[in-house]
Design a protein around this motif. Structure first.
Motif, PDB file in Angstrom:
ATOM      1  N   THR A   1       0.858  -1.241   0.058  1.00 12.93           N
ATOM      2  CA  THR A   1      -0.074  -0.081  -0.142  1.00 12.93           C
ATOM      3  C   THR A   1       0.829   1.226   0.105  1.00 12.93           C
ATOM      4  N   ILE A   2       0.627   2.024  -0.793  1.00 13.72           N
ATOM      5  CA  ILE A   2       1.459   3.369  -0.913  1.00 13.72           C
ATOM      6  C   ILE A   2       0.495   4.623  -0.764  1.00 13.72           C
ATOM      7  N   GLN A   3       0.563   5.484   0.196  1.00 14.20           N
ATOM      8  CA  GLN A   3      -0.186   6.608   0.262  1.00 14.20           C
ATOM      9  C   GLN A   3       0.330   7.718  -0.245  1.00 14.20           C
ATOM     10  N   LEU A   4       0.087   8.258  -1.094  1.00 16.00           N
ATOM     11  CA  LEU A   4       0.870   9.387  -1.893  1.00 16.00           C
ATOM     12  C   LEU A   4       0.094  10.864  -1.551  1.00 16.00           C
ATOM     13  N   GLU A   5       0.751  11.734  -1.279  1.00 19.87           N
ATOM     14  CA  GLU A   5       0.473  13.133  -1.043  1.00 19.87           C
ATOM     15  C   GLU A   5       1.248  14.068  -1.986  1.00 19.87           C
ATOM     16  N   VAL A   6       0.487  14.606  -3.066  1.00 22.65           N
ATOM     17  CA  VAL A   6       1.107  15.574  -3.868  1.00 22.65           C
ATOM     18  C   VAL A   6       1.017  17.072  -3.375  1.00 22.65           C
ATOM     19  N   VAL A   7       2.176  17.915  -3.250  1.00 23.03           N
ATOM     20  CA  VAL A   7       1.850  19.092  -2.677  1.00 23.03           C
ATOM     21  C   VAL A   7       2.458  20.157  -3.814  1.00 23.03           C
ATOM     22  N   VAL A   8       2.208  21.232  -3.476  1.00 21.30           N
ATOM     23  CA  VAL A   8       2.620  22.468  -4.479  1.00 21.30           C
ATOM     24  C   VAL A   8       3.789  23.278  -3.612  1.00 21.30           C
ATOM     25  N   ALA A   9       4.697  23.397  -4.433  1.00 24.06           N
ATOM     26  CA  ALA A   9       6.111  23.857  -3.488  1.00 24.06           C
ATOM     27  C   ALA A   9       6.066  25.376  -3.917  1.00 24.06           C
ATOM     28  N   SER A  10       6.360  26.319  -2.995  1.00 24.68           N
ATOM     29  CA  SER A  10       6.764  27.644  -3.373  1.00 24.68           C
ATOM     30  C   SER A  10       7.998  27.704  -3.888  1.00 24.68           C
ATOM     31  N   GLU A  11       8.580  28.483  -4.755  1.00 28.50           N
ATOM     32  CA  GLU A  11      10.025  28.634  -5.336  1.00 28.50           C
ATOM     33  C   GLU A  11      10.724  29.906  -4.872  1.00 28.50           C
ATOM     34  N   LYS A  12      11.733  29.675  -4.627  1.00 28.78           N
ATOM     35  CA  LYS A  12      12.791  30.738  -4.161  1.00 28.78           C
ATOM     36  C   LYS A  12      14.012  30.818  -4.740  1.00 28.78           C
ATOM     37  N   SER A  13      14.486  31.626  -5.520  1.00 30.53           N
ATOM     38  CA  SER A  13      15.890  31.986  -6.208  1.00 30.53           C
ATOM     39  C   SER A  13      16.688  32.959  -5.655  1.00 30.53           C
ATOM     40  N   VAL A  14      17.719  32.714  -5.297  1.00 30.70           N
ATOM     41  CA  VAL A  14      18.829  34.000  -4.718  1.00 30.70           C
ATOM     42  C   VAL A  14      20.008  33.482  -5.311  1.00 30.70           C
ATOM     43  N   THR A  15      20.933  34.592  -4.962  1.00 30.43           N
ATOM     44  CA  THR A  15      22.382  34.580  -5.582  1.00 30.43           C
ATOM     45  C   THR A  15      23.150  34.050  -4.357  1.00 30.43           C
ATOM     46  N   GLN A  16      24.208  33.309  -4.575  1.00 28.36           N
ATOM     47  CA  GLN A  16      25.278  32.786  -3.452  1.00 28.36           C
ATOM     48  C   GLN A  16      25.651  34.236  -2.572  1.00 28.36           C
ATOM     49  N   GLY A  17      25.425  33.714  -1.396  1.00 31.20           N
ATOM     50  CA  GLY A  17      25.726  34.591  -0.066  1.00 31.20           C
ATOM     51  C   GLY A  17      24.792  35.503   0.268  1.00 31.20           C
ATOM     52  N   ASP A  18      23.572  35.471  -0.456  1.00 32.69           N
ATOM     53  CA  ASP A  18      22.381  36.211   0.015  1.00 32.69           C
ATOM     54  C   ASP A  18      21.815  35.533   1.041  1.00 32.69           C
ATOM     55  N   LYS A  19      21.103  36.481   1.836  1.00 34.15           N
ATOM     56  CA  LYS A  19      20.018  35.676   3.155  1.00 34.15           C
ATOM     57  C   LYS A  19      18.890  35.505   2.548  1.00 34.15           C
ATOM     58  N   VAL A  20      18.220  34.463   2.722  1.00 32.26           N
ATOM     59  CA  VAL A  20      16.896  34.074   2.120  1.00 32.26           C
ATOM     60  C   VAL A  20      15.866  33.301   3.274  1.00 32.26           C
ATOM     61  N   THR A  21      14.854  33.712   3.228  1.00 24.94           N
ATOM     62  CA  THR A  21      13.543  33.026   4.214  1.00 24.94           C
ATOM     63  C   THR A  21      12.771  32.070   3.444  1.00 24.94           C
ATOM     64  N   LEU A  22      12.711  30.991   3.846  1.00 25.13           N
ATOM     65  CA  LEU A  22      11.748  30.015   3.234  1.00 25.13           C
ATOM     66  C   LEU A  22      10.397  29.922   4.210  1.00 25.13           C
ATOM     67  N   PRO A  23       9.491  30.393   3.709  1.00 24.16           N
ATOM     68  CA  PRO A  23       7.885  30.486   4.366  1.00 24.16           C
ATOM     69  C   PRO A  23       7.539  29.243   4.682  1.00 24.16           C
ATOM     70  N   CYS A  24       7.032  29.170   6.123  1.00 23.49           N
ATOM     71  CA  CYS A  24       6.090  28.137   6.455  1.00 23.49           C
ATOM     72  C   CYS A  24       5.275  28.418   7.823  1.00 23.49           C
ATOM     73  N   TYR A  25       3.943  28.014   7.583  1.00 29.22           N
ATOM     74  CA  TYR A  25       3.075  28.597   8.731  1.00 29.22           C
ATOM     75  C   TYR A  25       2.246  27.535   9.187  1.00 29.22           C
ATOM     76  N   PHE A  26       1.918  27.384  10.405  1.00 28.09           N
ATOM     77  CA  PHE A  26       1.019  26.110  11.168  1.00 28.09           C
ATOM     78  C   PHE A  26       0.069  26.837  11.691  1.00 28.09           C
ATOM     79  N   LYS A  27      -0.984  26.619  11.975  1.00 27.44           N
ATOM     80  CA  LYS A  27      -2.205  26.862  12.620  1.00 27.44           C
ATOM     81  C   LYS A  27      -2.051  26.405  14.067  1.00 27.44           C
ATOM     82  N   THR A  28      -1.639  27.275  15.033  1.00 29.66           N
ATOM     83  CA  THR A  28      -1.706  26.686  16.268  1.00 29.66           C
ATOM     84  C   THR A  28      -2.611  27.346  17.226  1.00 29.66           C
ATOM     85  N   ILE A  29      -3.031  26.775  18.287  1.00 31.72           N
ATOM     86  CA  ILE A  29      -4.330  27.132  19.131  1.00 31.72           C
ATOM     87  C   ILE A  29      -3.725  27.459  20.669  1.00 31.72           C
ATOM     88  N   ARG A  30      -3.822  28.798  20.745  1.00 34.80           N
ATOM     89  CA  ARG A  30      -3.438  29.148  22.339  1.00 34.80           C
ATOM     90  C   ARG A  30      -1.934  28.888  22.328  1.00 34.80           C
TER      91      ARG A  30
END
Length: 253
Positions: free
Chosen positions: A108-137
């Motif tokens: 049995t294989i359970q497959l989840e296909v997800v959409v990726a956000s794409e980021k492109s930067v130049t060597q040496g740059d600072k980059v932030t990869l977004p990720c958010y969760f819904k947290t309660i209290r």
């Protein structure tokens, strides 16, 4: 490279071609290739459609596997040992079952296909990869990031210490390098919850030699222009004084 497996734990497999075993749950980025090993013959690969029953994806008999539906044959291929989704669609997500007729075993294989956000930067740059969760209290499970199937090292990487309160688990890379390129997934400890976005595909472009020269030469160029401006002002001032002297000499004559 062997896949990451842990019973029914949904392992985040970030290979361009994902290889699976029984009772695996995998995430793959939409558009990426996806492989299901053919472990027996004769056999069938079915997709579970829930209340609508099942759909046959491929069958193997008489020493040969083939894709069942004509409309799938452009993007689902069969090689010597795999059923290959050459271009995974978002609608491919679901539960698949590979049945071996002779032995009666099922994988049995359970497959989840997800959409990726794409980021492109130049060597040496600072980059932030977004990720958010819904947290309660301000409560929630511990979360972390993986890149290409491995947990990200702490060097040059930071996340907010109060992410459980804010819901912001975004990852910051200070001084990105070409080897930082890859597919990043953020998730909670039990692996059942994905962040938003579920994945980020990062591309770090190597800085060319002429870019390095121009960036290091920039301060020198500024100094040169400032010096030239000062010299120009001095020349104009000297010319003005010389003209004034000539005028005074003529008046005396």
């Amino acid at each position: 490279m062997e896949p990451v497996r842990s019973g029914c734990f949904c392992a985040f497999i970030l290979f361009l071609a994902v290889r699976l075993r029984a009772a695996d749950c995998a995430k793959v980025i939409v558009g990426d290739p996806f492989k299901i090993p053919i472990s027996c013959e004769p056999g069938r690969l079915l997709r579970d459609l829930g209340d609508d029953g099942t759909r046959e994806i491929a069958t193997g008999q008489s020493g040969q596997w083939k894709v069942s539906r004509e409309e799938d044959r452009d993007r689902i291929k069969i090689d010597s040992s795999n059923i290959v989704f050459t271009h995974t669609l978002y609608t491919d997500g679901g539960i698949y079952e590979l049945t071996c007729s002779t032995s009666g075993t099922k994988e049995t294989i359970q497959l989840e296909v997800v959409v990726a956000s794409e980021k492109s930067v130049t060597q040496g740059d600072k980059v932030t990869l977004p990720c958010y969760f819904k947290t309660i209290r301000g409560t929630g499970l511990p979360g972390w990031w993986e890149r290409n199937g491995n947990e990200t090292p702490a060097d040059r990487l930071t996340v907010s210490t109060d992410w459980i309160t804010t819901g912001d688990l975004s990852l910051t890379i200070d001084g990105a390098q070409p080897e930082d390129s890859g597919d990043y997934f953020c998730y909670t400890q039990d692996g059942k919850r994905s962040g938003n976005p579920a994945a980020v595909r990062l591309t770090v472009t190597e800085k060319k030699s002429h870019q390095i020269i121009s960036s290091t030469a920039a301060p020198g160029n500024i100094f040169t222009w400032v010096l030239a401006a000062i010299l120009l002002v001095l020349i104009v001032a000297l010319l003005y004084l010389w003209c004034c002297k000539l005028r005074n000499d003529r008046v005396k004559l």
